[in-house]
Design a protein around this motif. Structure first.
Motif, short mmCIF file in Angstrom:
data_model
loop_
_atom_site.label_atom_id
_atom_site.label_comp_id
_atom_site.label_asym_id
_atom_site.label_seq_id
_atom_site.Cartn_x
_atom_site.Cartn_y
_atom_site.Cartn_z
N MET A 68 0.85 -1.19 0.00
CA MET A 68 0.00 0.00 0.00
C MET A 68 0.88 1.23 0.00
N THR A 69 0.42 2.26 -0.70
CA THR A 69 1.15 3.52 -0.78
C THR A 69 0.15 4.67 -0.76
N LEU A 70 0.47 5.68 0.03
CA LEU A 70 -0.35 6.88 0.10
C LEU A 70 0.20 7.89 -0.91
N PHE A 71 -0.68 8.39 -1.77
CA PHE A 71 -0.29 9.44 -2.72
C PHE A 71 -1.02 10.72 -2.34
N VAL A 72 -0.27 11.80 -2.21
CA VAL A 72 -0.86 13.12 -1.95
C VAL A 72 -0.42 14.02 -3.09
N ASN A 73 -1.41 14.57 -3.82
CA ASN A 73 -1.12 15.40 -5.00
C ASN A 73 -0.20 14.66 -5.98
N GLU A 74 -0.49 13.36 -6.15
CA GLU A 74 0.21 12.48 -7.09
C GLU A 74 1.67 12.22 -6.71
N VAL A 75 2.03 12.48 -5.44
CA VAL A 75 3.39 12.21 -4.97
C VAL A 75 3.35 11.06 -3.98
N ASP A 76 4.23 10.07 -4.15
CA ASP A 76 4.34 8.93 -3.25
C ASP A 76 4.80 9.42 -1.88
N LYS A 77 3.97 9.19 -0.87
CA LYS A 77 4.29 9.64 0.50
C LYS A 77 4.50 8.46 1.45
N GLY A 78 4.68 7.26 0.92
CA GLY A 78 4.83 6.10 1.82
C GLY A 78 3.48 5.72 2.39
N THR A 79 3.37 5.70 3.73
CA THR A 79 2.08 5.34 4.34
C THR A 79 1.51 6.44 5.23
N THR A 80 2.26 7.56 5.42
CA THR A 80 1.79 8.64 6.30
C THR A 80 2.20 9.99 5.72
N SER A 81 1.30 10.95 5.76
CA SER A 81 1.63 12.30 5.29
C SER A 81 0.69 13.30 5.93
N GLY A 82 1.15 14.52 6.12
CA GLY A 82 0.27 15.60 6.54
C GLY A 82 -0.54 16.06 5.33
N VAL A 83 -1.83 16.33 5.55
CA VAL A 83 -2.67 16.84 4.46
C VAL A 83 -3.48 18.04 4.98
N SER A 84 -3.84 18.93 4.07
CA SER A 84 -4.68 20.07 4.43
C SER A 84 -5.69 20.29 3.30
N ASN A 85 -6.60 21.25 3.50
CA ASN A 85 -7.64 21.50 2.52
C ASN A 85 -7.05 21.66 1.12
N GLY A 86 -7.68 21.04 0.14
CA GLY A 86 -7.25 21.16 -1.25
C GLY A 86 -6.30 20.07 -1.69
N ASP A 87 -5.68 19.34 -0.74
CA ASP A 87 -4.81 18.23 -1.14
C ASP A 87 -5.65 17.12 -1.75
N ARG A 88 -5.08 16.44 -2.72
CA ARG A 88 -5.75 15.32 -3.39
C ARG A 88 -5.08 14.02 -2.95
N VAL A 89 -5.89 13.09 -2.45
CA VAL A 89 -5.38 11.87 -1.82
C VAL A 89 -5.88 10.64 -2.56
N GLN A 90 -4.95 9.72 -2.83
CA GLN A 90 -5.31 8.40 -3.34
C GLN A 90 -4.45 7.36 -2.63
N VAL A 91 -4.91 6.12 -2.64
CA VAL A 91 -4.15 5.02 -2.07
C VAL A 91 -3.90 4.01 -3.19
N GLU A 92 -2.63 3.63 -3.36
CA GLU A 92 -2.33 2.56 -4.31
C GLU A 92 -2.24 1.26 -3.52
N VAL A 93 -3.03 0.28 -3.94
CA VAL A 93 -3.02 -1.03 -3.29
C VAL A 93 -2.55 -2.06 -4.31
N CYS A 94 -1.83 -3.06 -3.83
CA CYS A 94 -1.25 -4.08 -4.71
C CYS A 94 -1.59 -5.46 -4.18
N THR A 95 -1.72 -6.40 -5.10
CA THR A 95 -1.99 -7.78 -4.71
C THR A 95 -0.68 -8.56 -4.65
#
Length: 122
Positions: A68-95
């Protein structure tokens, strides 16, 4: 007699960490050794207090899962990141390489969390 002590200053209100609810999607069926970002359209962080930063975290029901990887504004952030209003968040999951493996990933930030269950197939 001395004057009465002045009252303590009022406590400032806590920062507003209420966020808009979000949905990762309930169930993903992926080929083994495949990755996919969820949800399809990034979640936009909103409803936080002005200037408030909260920690976004992605976790798995498998201890120490590397899938699993946390993406904030299309940047790989590992598994934890600070976020604020307007940030775009997605999670990449792998099998994993095995068939029929099931894993539950959870994204949490502010006062909300949501999970997606992923399953691998041939």
């Amino acid at each position: 007699t001395p004057p009465p002590p002045s009252p303590p200053p009022p406590t400032p209100p806590p920062p507003d960490v209420t966020t808009e609810d979000f949905e990762l999607g309930a169930h993903l069926l992926l080929s083994r050794e495949t990755c996919q970002k969820v949800p399809d359209v990034p979640i936009e962080v909103s409803d936080l207090g002005h200037g408030v930063i909260v920690t976004a975290t992605v976790t798995s029901d498998h201890a120490a899962s590397p899938r699993m990887t946390l993406f904030v504004n299309e940047v790989d952030k590992g598994t934890t990141s600070g976020v604020s209003n307007g940030d775009r968040v997605q999670v990449e999951v792998c099998t994993p390489a095995s068939y029929g493996a099931e894993e539950v990933f959870t994204l949490h930030y502010g006062n909300h969390d949501d999970s997606v269950t992923e399953q691998s197939h041939d």
